[in-house]
Design an enzyme around this catalytic site. Structure first.
Site, PDB file in Angstrom:
ATOM      1  N   ALA A  92      -3.035   6.332 151.141  1.00  0.00           N
ATOM      2  CA  ALA A  92      -1.777   6.325 151.810  1.00  0.00           C
ATOM      3  C   ALA A  92      -1.065   5.045 152.234  1.00  0.00           C
ATOM      4  O   ALA A  92      -0.040   4.894 152.636  1.00  0.00           O
ATOM      5  CB  ALA A  92      -1.888   7.080 153.116  1.00  0.00           C
ATOM      6  N   LYS A  93      -2.101   3.983 152.175  1.00  0.00           N
ATOM      7  CA  LYS A  93      -1.755   2.588 152.467  1.00  0.00           C
ATOM      8  C   LYS A  93      -0.832   2.568 153.790  1.00  0.00           C
ATOM      9  O   LYS A  93       0.442   2.061 153.888  1.00  0.00           O
ATOM     10  CB  LYS A  93      -0.832   2.036 151.311  1.00  0.00           C
ATOM     11  CG  LYS A  93      -1.542   2.006 150.103  1.00  0.00           C
ATOM     12  CD  LYS A  93      -2.630   1.088 149.790  1.00  0.00           C
ATOM     13  CE  LYS A  93      -3.038   0.906 148.286  1.00  0.00           C
ATOM     14  NZ  LYS A  93      -3.290   2.117 147.563  1.00  0.00           N
ATOM     15  N   ARG A  94      -1.093   3.259 154.927  1.00  0.00           N
ATOM     16  CA  ARG A  94      -0.482   3.078 156.126  1.00  0.00           C
ATOM     17  C   ARG A  94      -0.937   2.099 157.057  1.00  0.00           C
ATOM     18  O   ARG A  94      -1.543   1.409 156.588  1.00  0.00           O
ATOM     19  CB  ARG A  94      -0.784   4.710 156.988  1.00  0.00           C
ATOM     20  CG  ARG A  94      -0.466   5.820 156.276  1.00  0.00           C
ATOM     21  CD  ARG A  94       1.076   6.188 155.822  1.00  0.00           C
ATOM     22  NE  ARG A  94       1.476   7.447 155.478  1.00  0.00           N
ATOM     23  CZ  ARG A  94       1.621   7.918 154.294  1.00  0.00           C
ATOM     24  NH1 ARG A  94       1.676   7.126 153.281  1.00  0.00           N
ATOM     25  NH2 ARG A  94       2.002   9.045 154.168  1.00  0.00           N
TER      26      ARG A  94
END
Lengths: 271, 271
Positions: A92-94
């Site tokens: 998700a690369k949050r």
């Protein structure tokens, strides 16, 4: 999932394969498109056929998010379908300020039940630490990615000659442990994996870029393996789109089996 | 929305206020919790009461995502509710390799109809550019954030003494223009806004950190305003939780009006 449980599974299956789930409506077999939830049917078939060879699944959240709330329903069903002894990564690369990162963590760790989330480091400690507060859950922190743009900032050297990705590795060692913190380390530059391994000897690496992006599995193992294996090597397109015909699931199984066989040899050699 | 349209609205309303929508079930008035979609009812009331003073709304995506697929439905309804002449920012802090960023862009620009998305720069050009390919849509790129963790990496100086956030500013000038690229520049260090303004004279800044996080609006305007205003100053909690009682929407209106009045004075002074 604990590190010991993950390592036990790696040994049991003689594999460190992560299957990336990037389900694209335009690429899945035509006959699935008439099903009520084609993306779910596709992922289900891929998971059933590859679960013998994979120790991790990594749904790419963008592929679900692009379908709106229905995509999120599908994502939740896919997560629930994955056998509980297989490690799950919400790719998700949050990463945001503290109270916001905490909500992203809740989305993936409580609202759904993923074992880990990929997180971007740019905003620093308070954007990463909230994810580390959940028992037996993991952060997979971006360090050295495999894309062309990784050259833009990740390799910038500081006043002491240390590249940015190394600052990320060193600083983040204060935030997590090898029991809850992995790193994304791209496979496209084999020798750099050895550099990363020197800085963080014990942490697992999630390694994209083998196959379609040109990285060598043998180099990854040579430079990156540690006493707990320490590697999850991802393959997405090479497996899930091995065939776009009726035989897509069997073709995916065959590709996963090939990678697992190569991995078994590397585990026997280096572990 | 184009830059000219945004600037016209700033002039018309004598305001550069962005209202941050961080709707937290635990903080919204109790009486809303019995409604079918409390978060939607809350956002609707806030938007209706503040739309006269706000030139932008910034839903914080984590607050919706933490509610799963239902939260995404609510987010879509909230986006559709915002008057079309008001700028919208999906505060999502996304960013991934090219084909994945393109899907995130589709999620926010096609599946929904936001004007802009906040994007993290760590993965470089191919993680940002896909968002810039949509007509009249914007990237709001993280440069210098307002949180404590911003000190961890953003201020690291390279071999020439240039801090990382400045490399992000300079490099990204090759990717977008002042017509489609804004920057997140925190208000908590007023004088640094002036440093950023020197590097990127024409781009808009989205400025968090005024109010709850301690930044001064007067300093932001003094150091950051340009000939097109060039500022969207965000307030979230200070407005939406001005009261947690029955009067929450009126209290929000009152706080928004106060900020707008101060902004009108600053626009008259500096523009």
């Amino acid at each position: 999932m604990t590190r010991a449980e993950l390592f036990a599974q790696i040994q049991k299956k003689s594999s460190f394969l992560c299957v990336g789930l990037d389900p694209d409506l335009a690429k899945i077999p035509a006959r699935l498109r008439s099903e009520p939830d084609p993306i779910f049917s596709f992922c289900k078939a891929i998971i059933e056929e590859t679960a013998d060879y994979a120790v991790a699944y990594k749904p790419n959240i963008a592929f679900f998010e692009a379908l709106g709330s229905k995509g999120w329903e599908t994502l939740q069903k896919v997560q629930e379908l994955i056998p509980r002894d297989i490690f799950t990564i919400a790719d998700a690369k949050r990463g945001d300020i503290g109270n916001t990162s905490k909500l992203y963590a809740k989305a993936f760790f409580e609202q759904m039940d993923f074992d880990s989330v990929t997180v971007a480091p740019y905003m620093g400690e308070d954007s990463v630490s909230p994810f580390l507060e959940f028992a037996d859950k993991w952060v997979v922190l971006l360090a050295l990615t495999s894309n062309a743009g990784s050259l833009d900032f990740q390799l910038i050297k500081d006043e002491t000659g240390r590249p940015l990705y190394q600052s990320v590795l060193e600083k983040s060692q204060e935030w997590g442990t090898p029991e809850n913190l992995m790193y994304v380390v791209g496979a496209t530059r084999g020798e750099l994996i050895g550099e990363v391994r020197k800085v963080v000897p014990d942490n697992f690496f999630l390694v994209p870029g083998v196959g379609a992006q040109g990285g060598s599995l043998a180099d990854v193992a040579k430079y990156g393996m540690n006493s707990h294996c320490g590697l999850l090597v991802n393959s997405s397109r090479g497996i899930i789109y091995a065939s776009q015909g009726k035989d897509f699931a069997v073709a995916a199984r065959s590709e996963a089996a090939k990678l697992q066989a190569e991995m078994a040899g590397l585990l026997a050699r280096y572990l």
